[in-house]
Design a protein around this motif. Structure first.
Motif, short mmCIF file in Angstrom:
data_model
loop_
_atom_site.label_atom_id
_atom_site.label_comp_id
_atom_site.label_asym_id
_atom_site.label_seq_id
_atom_site.Cartn_x
_atom_site.Cartn_y
_atom_site.Cartn_z
N LEU A 126 0.83 -1.21 0.00
CA LEU A 126 0.00 0.00 0.00
C LEU A 126 0.87 1.26 0.00
N GLU A 127 1.95 1.23 0.73
CA GLU A 127 2.84 2.39 0.77
C GLU A 127 3.54 2.61 -0.57
N MET A 128 3.88 1.51 -1.26
CA MET A 128 4.48 1.64 -2.59
C MET A 128 3.44 2.09 -3.62
N ALA A 129 2.19 1.64 -3.45
CA ALA A 129 1.12 2.09 -4.35
C ALA A 129 0.94 3.59 -4.26
N LYS A 130 1.01 4.12 -3.05
CA LYS A 130 0.90 5.57 -2.88
C LYS A 130 2.08 6.27 -3.55
N LYS A 131 3.29 5.72 -3.39
CA LYS A 131 4.48 6.33 -3.97
C LYS A 131 4.39 6.38 -5.49
N LEU A 132 3.76 5.37 -6.10
CA LEU A 132 3.62 5.30 -7.56
C LEU A 132 2.34 5.98 -8.06
N ASN A 133 1.55 6.53 -7.13
CA ASN A 133 0.30 7.19 -7.52
C ASN A 133 -0.62 6.24 -8.27
N ALA A 134 -0.74 5.02 -7.77
CA ALA A 134 -1.60 4.01 -8.40
C ALA A 134 -3.07 4.40 -8.27
N GLU A 135 -3.82 4.10 -9.31
CA GLU A 135 -5.26 4.37 -9.30
C GLU A 135 -6.01 3.43 -8.35
N ASN A 136 -5.51 2.20 -8.20
CA ASN A 136 -6.18 1.19 -7.39
C ASN A 136 -5.14 0.32 -6.70
N PHE A 137 -5.58 -0.39 -5.67
CA PHE A 137 -4.75 -1.41 -5.04
C PHE A 137 -5.53 -2.71 -5.05
N LEU A 138 -4.94 -3.75 -5.65
CA LEU A 138 -5.63 -5.04 -5.81
C LEU A 138 -5.14 -6.05 -4.79
N LEU A 139 -6.08 -6.63 -4.06
CA LEU A 139 -5.79 -7.76 -3.17
C LEU A 139 -6.21 -9.03 -3.90
N PHE A 140 -5.23 -9.83 -4.26
CA PHE A 140 -5.49 -11.03 -5.07
C PHE A 140 -4.69 -12.19 -4.49
N SER A 141 -5.38 -13.15 -3.90
CA SER A 141 -4.71 -14.29 -3.29
C SER A 141 -5.45 -15.57 -3.68
N PRO A 142 -5.18 -16.10 -4.88
CA PRO A 142 -5.95 -17.22 -5.40
C PRO A 142 -5.75 -18.54 -4.67
N ARG A 143 -4.80 -18.58 -3.74
CA ARG A 143 -4.63 -19.81 -2.96
C ARG A 143 -5.46 -19.82 -1.68
N ASP A 144 -6.22 -18.75 -1.46
CA ASP A 144 -7.11 -18.72 -0.31
C ASP A 144 -8.37 -19.51 -0.63
N GLY A 145 -8.33 -20.78 -0.33
CA GLY A 145 -9.43 -21.68 -0.61
C GLY A 145 -9.16 -23.02 0.03
N TYR A 146 -9.81 -24.05 -0.47
CA TYR A 146 -9.63 -25.36 0.15
C TYR A 146 -9.60 -26.45 -0.91
N GLN A 147 -8.84 -27.49 -0.62
CA GLN A 147 -8.84 -28.69 -1.45
C GLN A 147 -9.83 -29.71 -0.90
N SER A 148 -10.02 -29.67 0.41
CA SER A 148 -10.98 -30.57 1.05
C SER A 148 -11.53 -29.88 2.29
N LEU A 149 -12.81 -29.98 2.52
CA LEU A 149 -13.44 -29.34 3.68
C LEU A 149 -13.09 -30.02 4.99
N ILE A 150 -12.56 -31.25 4.92
CA ILE A 150 -12.24 -31.94 6.17
C ILE A 150 -11.00 -31.35 6.85
N GLN A 151 -10.26 -30.52 6.14
CA GLN A 151 -9.04 -29.94 6.71
C GLN A 151 -9.17 -28.43 6.93
N ARG A 152 -10.39 -27.91 6.85
CA ARG A 152 -10.60 -26.46 6.95
C ARG A 152 -11.73 -26.11 7.92
N GLN A 153 -11.58 -24.97 8.58
CA GLN A 153 -12.67 -24.35 9.34
C GLN A 153 -13.09 -23.10 8.54
N VAL A 154 -14.11 -23.29 7.75
CA VAL A 154 -14.42 -22.33 6.70
C VAL A 154 -14.70 -20.93 7.23
#
Length: 443
Positions: free
Chosen positions: A176-204
């Motif tokens: 976020l601090e670097m985005a401000k320094k570059l005068n970015a129009e937006n900041f994207l939060l993208f974490s495609p590994r935030d999910g599950y392969q099996s529900l038996i190993q997760r507390q959703v």
């Protein structure tokens, strides 16, 4: 800037170019006024740094890198990152775009410690800021890579290990601090590994609560440092390896609303096709827009035969027309734009192919913009839809529309008027009308 792509000049608009002249725009004319604004202001094209300059033709399990570039020796040295960045700005300039989309790991490698990583990133952001000053460019969005490093193999914000979660927070803080320094129009939060392969190993719900806490902290830090850019989330369609918690627009919006975060975020939607979910992704563009949550668009397509998505350069004018119609109807993307998020095919090994691919995508959406503007000017769709919903203009329909109807009123209405008559959906008619604009008849 003519060091890394000497065989290509600045791409020009030439609608009369011959069929085999593919280093020109046939449809994208930046200054042309369409629907009251210059084309470049409607489209706000941005090159995705990751797909254009970090993907080099390698495929998991099926082969090594095929794209050989003079500016990229394949190492993680700082010199290599600097060359790649300067080559990218030469490419942006010759393509004629005003924005690029970039992540922290696109700009700089990780060091031996968080402090060293941040120091190197700050140095590279300073170089990027200098290049921006020379070219008049800036990021459409700045993002944090919360998926490449092995530490994120079980997710970032939804990781069961609090140590990994804390690292993701530290990375987003710096981002976020670097985005401000570059005068970015937006900041994207993208974490495609935030999910599950099996529900038996997760507390959703616990996972989702942790993700929401990361988003809350991001919103708080944005306010603290005075960064004016819009916060974005990108839903990621499910793939065979993992079900993402933010798998589509409705799921993501529902999560934000549940945790009281909807006022801080908008969505960056990737149109395309998912055989796994059996639908095209102008669907998510329309859904996000309907709830005033459409912030930006990842303008790429997908192979229909591939489960999930595959980031092919946009070429489907029909899908693009529906996307642009939606964007025009909501009055534009404001701080967002169209990120050219496609990758070259593995066998497209020449540097000119990189230009060809981006020209294809830009022309596809420029053509779609004209189509969408014509649809709105003619009013054919609007009139037909008004007719279809005509029963809500008076009587019981008007009371339903205003939220004033009761069960008893509806029951009385049915007793009085009996069984409703079947009404055709006329889908084939709508498809024909759309094709009239997408593929206009010969003059």
């Amino acid at each position: 800037m003519n060091k890394y792509f000497p065989s290509v000049s600045r791409v020009e608009y030439r609608p009369d170019a011959a069929a085999d002249e593919t280093l020109v725009f046939r449809h994208y004319n930046p200054g042309e006024v369409v629907h009251g604004r210059p084309m470049e202001e409607h489209l706000r094209f941005s090159v995705c740094f990751f797909n254009a300059f970090r993907y080099l033709g390698g495929e998991d399990h099926y082969g090594d890198r095929t794209h050989v570039r003079t500016y990229d020796d394949g190492t993680r040295s700082l010199d290599n990152y600097k060359r790649r960045l300067m080559a990218a700005f030469e490419f942006f300039t010759k393509l004629g775009v005003k924005f690029y989309s970039v992540s922290d790991r696109d700009l700089a490698p990780e060091g031996e410690s968080l402090d060293e990583t941040n120091r190197v990133l700050d140095e590279m952001v300073t170089l990027a800021a200098d290049l921006q000053k020379q070219t008049g460019m800036r990021p459409l969005y700045f993002a944090c890579d919360l998926f490449s490093n092995p530490r994120y193999m079980n997710g970032a914000g939804a990781n069961p290990d609090a140590h990994v979660f804390a690292y993701a927070c530290a990375q987003v803080k710096q981002g976020l601090e670097m985005a401000k320094k570059l005068n970015a129009e937006n900041f994207l939060l993208f974490s495609p590994r935030d999910g599950y392969q099996s529900l038996i190993q997760r507390q959703v719900f616990r996972d989702l609560s942790h993700m929401a806490q990361l988003y809350k902290m991001a919103a708080q830090h944005r306010e603290k440092i005075g960064f004016k850019g819009q916060l974005l989330l990108q839903p990621k369609p499910a793939d065979p390896r993992r079900h993402q918690y933010e798998s589509d627009a409705m799921t993501t919006m529902g999560t934000l609303r549940h945790f009281g975060l909807e006022k801080h975020f908008k969505l960056d939607i990737k149109p395309g096709f998912s055989r796994l979910q059996g639908r095209t992704y102008e669907h998510d563009v329309i859904m996000a827009s309907a709830f005033n949550m459409l912030g930006s668009v990842d303008a790429s397509d997908s192979y229909p035969e591939v489960n999930g998505t595959s980031d092919v350069h946009a070429h489907d004018t029909r899908v693009a027309t529906l996307v642009m119609k939606c964007i025009l109807e909501q009055g534009g993307l404001q701080t967002g734009g169209l990120t050219l998020g496609g990758r070259l095919r593995r066998e497209s090994v020449e540097t000119k192919d990189l230009f060809h691919a981006h020209i294809l995508a830009m022309d596809t959406y420029a053509r779609a913009l004209r189509n969408a503007a014509k649809i709105m000017a003619d009013g054919s769709f609007a009139r037909t839809l008004q007719q279809r919903y005509g029963s809500y203009k008076s009587g019981i329909g008007e009371r339903i529309e205003k939220g004033a109807a009761t069960f008893e009123e509806c029951e009385e209405f049915v007793r009085k008027y009996g069984e409703p008559q079947p009404q055709s959906a006329h889908l084939e008619h709508y498809d024909n009308v759309l094709n009239y604009y997408v593929y206009p008849p010969r003059q």
